[in-house]
Design an enzyme around this catalytic site. Structure first.
Site, PDB file in Angstrom:
ATOM      1  N   LYS A 139      12.403  96.342  46.835  1.00 26.15           N
ATOM      2  CA  LYS A 139      13.603  96.608  47.640  1.00 26.15           C
ATOM      3  C   LYS A 139      13.241  97.009  49.069  1.00 26.15           C
ATOM      4  O   LYS A 139      13.867  96.554  50.027  1.00 26.15           O
ATOM      5  CB  LYS A 139      14.420  97.732  47.000  1.00 26.15           C
ATOM      6  CG  LYS A 139      15.255  97.287  45.829  1.00 26.15           C
ATOM      7  CD  LYS A 139      16.278  98.352  45.494  1.00 26.15           C
ATOM      8  CE  LYS A 139      17.227  97.855  44.433  1.00 26.15           C
ATOM      9  NZ  LYS A 139      18.309  98.813  44.180  1.00 26.15           N
ATOM     10  N   ASP A 140      12.220  97.867  49.186  1.00 27.03           N
ATOM     11  CA  ASP A 140      11.860  98.343  50.529  1.00 27.03           C
ATOM     12  C   ASP A 140      11.274  97.215  51.376  1.00 27.03           C
ATOM     13  O   ASP A 140      11.521  97.133  52.584  1.00 27.03           O
ATOM     14  CB  ASP A 140      10.867  99.513  50.429  1.00 27.03           C
ATOM     15  CG  ASP A 140      11.512 100.760  49.831  1.00 27.03           C
ATOM     16  OD1 ASP A 140      12.740 100.750  49.645  1.00 27.03           O
ATOM     17  OD2 ASP A 140      10.794 101.722  49.548  1.00 27.03           O
ATOM     18  N   ARG A 151      29.031  67.368  42.378  1.00 26.77           N
ATOM     19  CA  ARG A 151      28.021  68.403  42.145  1.00 26.77           C
ATOM     20  C   ARG A 151      27.670  69.117  43.452  1.00 26.77           C
ATOM     21  O   ARG A 151      27.468  70.329  43.485  1.00 26.77           O
ATOM     22  CB  ARG A 151      26.777  67.742  41.539  1.00 26.77           C
ATOM     23  CG  ARG A 151      25.808  68.748  41.024  1.00 26.77           C
ATOM     24  CD  ARG A 151      24.737  68.134  40.138  1.00 26.77           C
ATOM     25  NE  ARG A 151      23.718  69.147  39.876  1.00 26.77           N
ATOM     26  CZ  ARG A 151      23.896  70.157  39.030  1.00 26.77           C
ATOM     27  NH1 ARG A 151      25.028  70.274  38.353  1.00 26.77           N
ATOM     28  NH2 ARG A 151      22.944  71.044  38.859  1.00 26.77           N
ATOM     29  N   GLU A 193      17.835  92.713  45.804  1.00 24.25           N
ATOM     30  CA  GLU A 193      18.400  93.945  45.225  1.00 24.25           C
ATOM     31  C   GLU A 193      19.048  93.674  43.868  1.00 24.25           C
ATOM     32  O   GLU A 193      18.856  94.451  42.923  1.00 24.25           O
ATOM     33  CB  GLU A 193      19.448  94.539  46.182  1.00 24.25           C
ATOM     34  CG  GLU A 193      18.844  95.241  47.385  1.00 24.25           C
ATOM     35  CD  GLU A 193      19.899  95.789  48.344  1.00 24.25           C
ATOM     36  OE1 GLU A 193      19.504  96.207  49.434  1.00 24.25           O
ATOM     37  OE2 GLU A 193      21.094  95.786  47.989  1.00 24.25           O
ATOM     38  N   GLU A 222      19.793  88.911  55.343  1.00 23.57           N
ATOM     39  CA  GLU A 222      20.575  89.907  54.594  1.00 23.57           C
ATOM     40  C   GLU A 222      21.003  89.342  53.239  1.00 23.57           C
ATOM     41  O   GLU A 222      21.031  90.069  52.239  1.00 23.57           O
ATOM     42  CB  GLU A 222      21.789  90.330  55.427  1.00 23.57           C
ATOM     43  CG  GLU A 222      22.562  91.507  54.866  1.00 23.57           C
ATOM     44  CD  GLU A 222      21.743  92.786  54.718  1.00 23.57           C
ATOM     45  OE1 GLU A 222      20.998  93.130  55.636  1.00 23.57           O
ATOM     46  OE2 GLU A 222      21.843  93.442  53.661  1.00 23.57           O
TER      47      GLU A 222
HETATM   48  N1  LIG Z   1      14.776 100.728  40.388  1.00 27.66           N
HETATM   49  C1  LIG Z   1      14.253 101.432  41.409  1.00 27.66           C
HETATM   50  N2  LIG Z   1      13.031 102.000  41.297  1.00 27.66           N
HETATM   51  C2  LIG Z   1      12.492 102.695  42.306  1.00 27.66           C
HETATM   52  N3  LIG Z   1      13.072 102.892  43.505  1.00 27.66           N
HETATM   53  C3  LIG Z   1      14.295 102.347  43.695  1.00 27.66           C
HETATM   54  C4  LIG Z   1      14.953 101.596  42.662  1.00 27.66           C
HETATM   55  N4  LIG Z   1      16.150 101.190  43.148  1.00 27.66           N
HETATM   56  C5  LIG Z   1      16.218 101.654  44.399  1.00 27.66           C
HETATM   57  N5  LIG Z   1      15.114 102.351  44.744  1.00 27.66           N
HETATM   58  C6  LIG Z   1      14.836 103.007  46.047  1.00 27.66           C
HETATM   59  O1  LIG Z   1      16.005 103.591  46.561  1.00 27.66           O
HETATM   60  C7  LIG Z   1      16.379 102.959  47.781  1.00 27.66           C
HETATM   61  C8  LIG Z   1      17.873 102.828  47.829  1.00 27.66           C
HETATM   62  O2  LIG Z   1      18.238 101.991  46.777  1.00 27.66           O
HETATM   63  P1  LIG Z   1      19.725 101.631  46.471  1.00 27.66           P
HETATM   64  O3  LIG Z   1      19.753 100.752  45.267  1.00 27.66           O
HETATM   65  O4  LIG Z   1      20.565 102.859  46.491  1.00 27.66           O
HETATM   66  O5  LIG Z   1      20.133 100.879  47.745  1.00 27.66           O
HETATM   67  P2  LIG Z   1      19.640  99.440  48.120  1.00 27.66           P
HETATM   68  O6  LIG Z   1      19.781  98.640  46.855  1.00 27.66           O
HETATM   69  O7  LIG Z   1      18.278  99.477  48.741  1.00 27.66           O
HETATM   70  O8  LIG Z   1      20.630  99.008  49.252  1.00 27.66           O
HETATM   71  P3  LIG Z   1      22.181  99.296  49.487  1.00 27.66           P
HETATM   72  O9  LIG Z   1      22.559 100.612  48.889  1.00 27.66           O
HETATM   73  O10 LIG Z   1      22.291  99.295  50.981  1.00 27.66           O
HETATM   74  O11 LIG Z   1      22.894  98.155  48.860  1.00 27.66           O
HETATM   75  C9  LIG Z   1      15.630 101.607  47.760  1.00 27.66           C
HETATM   76  O12 LIG Z   1      15.410 101.081  49.035  1.00 27.66           O
HETATM   77  C10 LIG Z   1      14.342 102.016  47.072  1.00 27.66           C
HETATM   78  O13 LIG Z   1      13.482 102.690  47.986  1.00 27.66           O
END
Ligand SMILES: Nc1ncnc2c1ncn2[C@@H]1O[C@H](COP(=O)(O)OP(=O)(O)OP(=O)(O)O)[C@@H](O)[C@H]1O
Length: 120
Positions: free
Chosen positions: A88-89, A3, A70, A63
């Site tokens: 995400k931010d 496991r 994400e 990371e």
């Molecule tokens: N579901 C969501 N709702 C609102 N804002 C979003 C959403 N998904 C992404 N964002 C915004 O868009 C930005 C870019 O998102 P995106 O998914 O393109 O890239 P990431 O997932 O942050 O990273 P990477 O593209 O580097 O893998 C995010 O940092 C966030 O600010």
């Protein structure tokens, strides 16, 4: 014991997924390899190697966690939502804070060796 090795395999799959899909993860790998090469070239001490290894591990782990956040956000909120953006931010900000600290600590580690190497 089987496991344990199964779980190690899943973790390696996660590492491969993040490396394959995240440009920043590949940049962190390259930066880590360059830092290790510089460490050999400059002859870091044991304690300095320990600090460098910890820095590399913390940046890569941050990371990986960012990638996990994400994935979960994209799964839970395919539509745009202010909380999805905040998640995400904020996760990205955690990586930024750790990467910035790694640059500062890396400079503290390497600059004295570089000064000696170049007779400054
Ligand atoms: N579901 C969501 N709702 C609102 N804002 C979003 C959403 N998904 C992404 N964002 C915004 O868009 C930005 C870019 O998102 P995106 O998914 O393109 O890239 P990431 O997932 O942050 O990273 P990477 O593209 O580097 O893998 C995010 O940092 C966030 O600010």
């Amino acid at each position: 014991m089987r496991r344990f090795w199964q779980n190690v395999g899943f973790a390696v799959e996660g590492l491969r997924y993040a490396t394959r899909t995240q440009r920043h993860m590949r940049i962190h790998w390259i930066a880590s390899a360059l830092a290790a090469a510089a460490g050999f070239w400059l002859g870091l001490t044991g304690l300095e190697w320990a600090v460098l290894a910890l820095l590399i591990a913390v940046v890569l782990a941050a990371e990986l966690l960012n990638t996990a956040v994400e994935c979960v956000v994209d799964l839970a909120s395919p539509q745009r939502h202010p909380l999805a953006k905040a998640a995400k931010d904020t996760a990205a900000a955690a990586v930024l804070v750790i990467a910035a600290a790694a640059v500062v600590i890396g400079a503290i580690l390497f600059l004295p060796h570089l000064a000696v190497k170049f007779g400054l």
